[in-house]
Each structure stands twice: as C-alpha cells, then as structure tokens.
Design an enzyme around this catalytic site. Structure first.
Site, PDB file in Angstrom:
ATOM      1  CE  LYS A  77      16.793  35.391  31.946  1.00  0.00           C
ATOM      2  NZ  LYS A  77      15.644  35.675  32.707  1.00  0.00           N
ATOM      3  CE  LYS A 101      12.345  25.573  29.970  1.00  0.00           C
ATOM      4  NZ  LYS A 101      11.011  26.144  30.117  1.00  0.00           N
ATOM      5  CE  LYS A 113       9.369  29.201  36.356  1.00  0.00           C
ATOM      6  NZ  LYS A 113       9.497  29.411  34.904  1.00  0.00           N
ATOM      7  CB  THR A 197       7.652  30.955  25.057  1.00  0.00           C
ATOM      8  OG1 THR A 197       8.383  31.732  25.972  1.00  0.00           O
ATOM      9  CG2 THR A 197       7.617  29.494  25.726  1.00  0.00           C
ATOM     10  CB  SER A 356      15.242  35.472  28.884  1.00  0.00           C
ATOM     11  OG  SER A 356      13.856  35.761  29.055  1.00  0.00           O
TER      12      SER A 356
END
Length: 423
Positions: A77, A101, A113, A197, A356
C-alpha cells in the site's frame, strides 16, 4: 537528470534516514531482532521506462518506479508521486515508511510506493493521462487489489487514480475498483479520503496536546505545505480555536502574529494554487519560517526539511509530522534535547492510509459508509494506536518515533517469523 538520490540540505538521504531509524529500534525488538535485516531490504523494486507521444508529435521518455518494501502483513500500500526529484532511493524510503506506518496503526497492509521523475506542470492534461496510463501498464504485473494498491501522493489526485484504475481494468478484462484508493466517489472512492491525512495530523496533535497539558484554544500553529494535508490540518486546528500564524508552500511564506482568517486563506489557496499573494498576511523570507514563535509546527511538505541547524531555531513545543520523513536523525536528537515533542510521520500522517484501507474494504463489499462513520472509525484507530505507542515510549523512556518503530517493527517481524522462509 541524474539518478542521484534526493538529498536534504544537510546531505541526508531519505533511505539513510530510514536505516538510521531502524538501527535505533533494534534494542527494543527482543527475539525479533534476528529478523531486522528484513526491514533494511526492499522485497521488490521495479524501474520502468514510460515513453509517450507528446502533443507536438515528439516522443518523450520518463523514468518510473514502484517499490514493494515488505508484504509480510498483506498487500503493498502506498502512493504514487510525480515530481522532478523522484529517485529510486527516495521511493525505497517512502515504501519502507509505509510498511512501518501500516503496522503502527495495525492495518493488514505492507508498504509500497511509486513515482515518476517528471514535472507534471509541464504536461498537458492529455499528456498527463497518456503518461499515467503507460506507467500503469508498465507496473501492472506487480499491482492489483490483493498485490499492491497505489494511491495519490505529491502531484497526483483522484483523476490520476481514475486513469490508473481504468487502465488496469482494461488490461485485466474486468472493472477492478480496488486496485487503487483515493478515487473519485462515483468510481468507488471513500467519503473523507481527501482530508483524511490532515485529520489524522489533527487527531494525533489533539491527543498529544492533551497529554502534555497544552490548550489548543489560542495555540499558535505554523504550517509548511498548505495542500490536502497541511491545509486540512490547519482548518481543523482553526476550528479548535488555534491561530494559524505562519504558512509556507512552493509559492511563498506568509506570517500574521494574530492568525490568518482561514475563511479567506483556504479559498485563496484553492483559487491561486498557493499562499502567495494572500492579503491578510505579511510576506517573510523562506528561512524565517523556522524562526516563527509558535506552539505547534506542522511540516507537511517534502522530506528532509527539519535539519539540525533548523532544529536549533524552532520555537514550537510540539512538531506534528504531516510529511513523510521531514526530520533528519540529527535534528531528531536536537529536538529531543530541547524537550520539543515530535509526533512522528509514521503515526501522525497515518490517517490517509487508514481511510485508504476503509476505501479498499468498501470496494470489496460494494457497501459504502457515511463521512461521519469514516471519521469516527478513523479517530478511534488513531487514538488507540497513539496510546499504545505512548505507553511504549513511557515504558522504555524513548522518543515517540522510536516507540512507533518498536511497536510497528515487532508486528512486521512477528509476521515474517510466523510465515517462515520459502522455500
């Protein structure tokens, strides 16, 4: 452009910063320490050529990346960024922070990423679409709803996620809404995702302020980066009675000791693309941002912004890391010595990946929640995660960053050990 890594003003690279953070947590991993090398090596890194035909008929080539750092706890993710300074090493670090995270807030994901080295402002909308679709096709062999789920990041948005979802769906022969998150609502996006966020930054900041006895009503806040993260966080702090006294983004730096009128500043940023030119503030030099007298500092831009030299000058009582990797290790030490509380990125900005996750779950079930339901669930996950991390920090007398890594890395490495090595 060379493939040199993104380097902060002090020469620290994001990957070097991450490795330093892992080294610091080893003494707190117990029996899992034998697996620590797992955290220092990305599972998979893909470099792709992204050729497109420009509007003028010429062919341009862009370099793209997708890194899957660790998949022990679930599919990858992580976002996709379009930026002229994107490098493989930067993407590696960002994917690793995503691993930490997701584990810190106990989501069933690993870290990934992606990015393309490009200045998207130089492309037309059609060129941007062609580049996005080609990139998606090139990384298509390693992404998927159960493999790796991209999301928006720097210079990417819901429209780009829609193009990615459509391209993947066309290549696989069926609509697959769950392949990306951060999509438009009518394509399977989630309510509350855009501001998630920033909301996470506020929620962790609110809890941290309560623990150290800081009253948010009247607290002075300085924000670097005034986009989805910084702007949303600023709005929520404003609603709590805080004064946003300084803001900095790629367009300029502004200051008002009495606080900005957010009802005017936020529309100004939305209409003009930045804080520059806002009438209700004074213009100050970029470097003077770090000297602003404030209670809370929110770095919500790019990596490596809080250097050791800047850390000596910061006047805030608390730093809330809205960006990924904004504080280099020596600066971290300096802030600790100065008794400035740092709520680290790997918990502070985890609101985005949490929502998400909600979007991914909703796509699988084709059942969608209201924004109020989203926010209640998000707040509970963030508060519970921060409590466990804070308790760990108190028990070992370590910083919140090292405590976050301790909690997260233990979860990752237990999963690694229990799965075993194949073959």
């Amino acid at each position: 452009m060379s493939n040199l890594s993104y380097v902060s003003p002090t020469g620290d690279s994001p990957w070097g910063t991450y490795l330093s953070q892992v080294d610091r947590v080893v003494p707190y991993l117990g029996a899992q320490a034998r697996w620590v090398e797992t955290l220092k090596r990305p599972k998979r890194a893909l470099i792709v050529d992204v050729p497109i035909e420009l509007d003028n008929g010429t062919v341009a080539h862009f370099e793209g990346f997708r890194v899957q750092h660790n998949l022990s706890r679930g599919p990858g993710k992580g976002g996709v960024r379009y930026h002229p300074d994107v490098t493989l090493e930067e993407v590696m670090a960002l994917s690793a922070w995503m691993t930490v995270k997701c584990a810190a807030v106990n989501l069933p994901f690993g870290g990934a990423k992606g990015g393309i080295r490009v200045d998207p402002k130089l492309l037309s909308t059609k060129e941007l679409e062609r580049m996005t679709r080609r990139y998606t096709s090139e990384i298509g062999l390693i992404i998927g709803p159960q493999k790796d789920i991209p999301a928006p990041d720097v210079n990417t948005n819901g429209q780009i996620m829609a193009w990615m979802m459509d391209t993947y769906s066309m290549n696989t022969g069926s609509t697959s809404t769950g392949v990306v998150t951060g999509k438009p609502l009518h394509l399977g996006g989630s309510a509350g995702r855009i501001k998630a966020t920033g909301r996470g930054v506020f929620v962790t900041g609110r809890e941290a302020a309560r623990r150290i006895g800081m009253d948010l009503n009247g607290a002075r806040v300085a924000v670097q980066g005034f986009g989805n993260v910084g702007g949303s966080a600023a709005e929520l702090f404003g609603q709590a009675g805080s004064k946003i006294v300084a803001a900095q983004d790629h367009t300029g730096t502004i200051f008002n000791a009495n606080g900005f009128d957010l009802a005017e500043l936020i529309p100004h940023v939305n209409n003009t693309g930045g804080v520059a030119g806002f009438k209700g503030a004074d213009v100050i030099k970029a470097e003077e941002f770090w000297d602003v007298d404030c209670d809370i500092l929110i770095p919500a831009a790019l990596e490596g912004q809080i250097t050791e030299e800047r850390a000596r000058r910061i006047k805030a009582k608390m730093v809330l890391e809205g960006a990924n990797g904004p504080t280099v290790p020596k600066a971290d030490d300096m802030l600790f010595e100065r008794n400035i509380l740092v709520v680290p990125d790997v918990i502070c900005n985890a609101g985005g990946v949490t929502v998400s996750y909600f979007e991914w779950v909703q796509d699988f079930s084709s059942f969608f929640w209201s924004e109020d339901e989203i926010n209640v669930r998000l707040d509970k996950i963030m508060v519970d995660a921060l409590k466990k991390i804070w308790d760990t920090a108190d028990r070992h007398k370590i910083t919140l960053r090292t405590a976050t890594f301790a909690v997260a890395c233990e979860r990752i490495l237990i999963a690694r050990e229990e799965r075993g090595l194949y073959p």
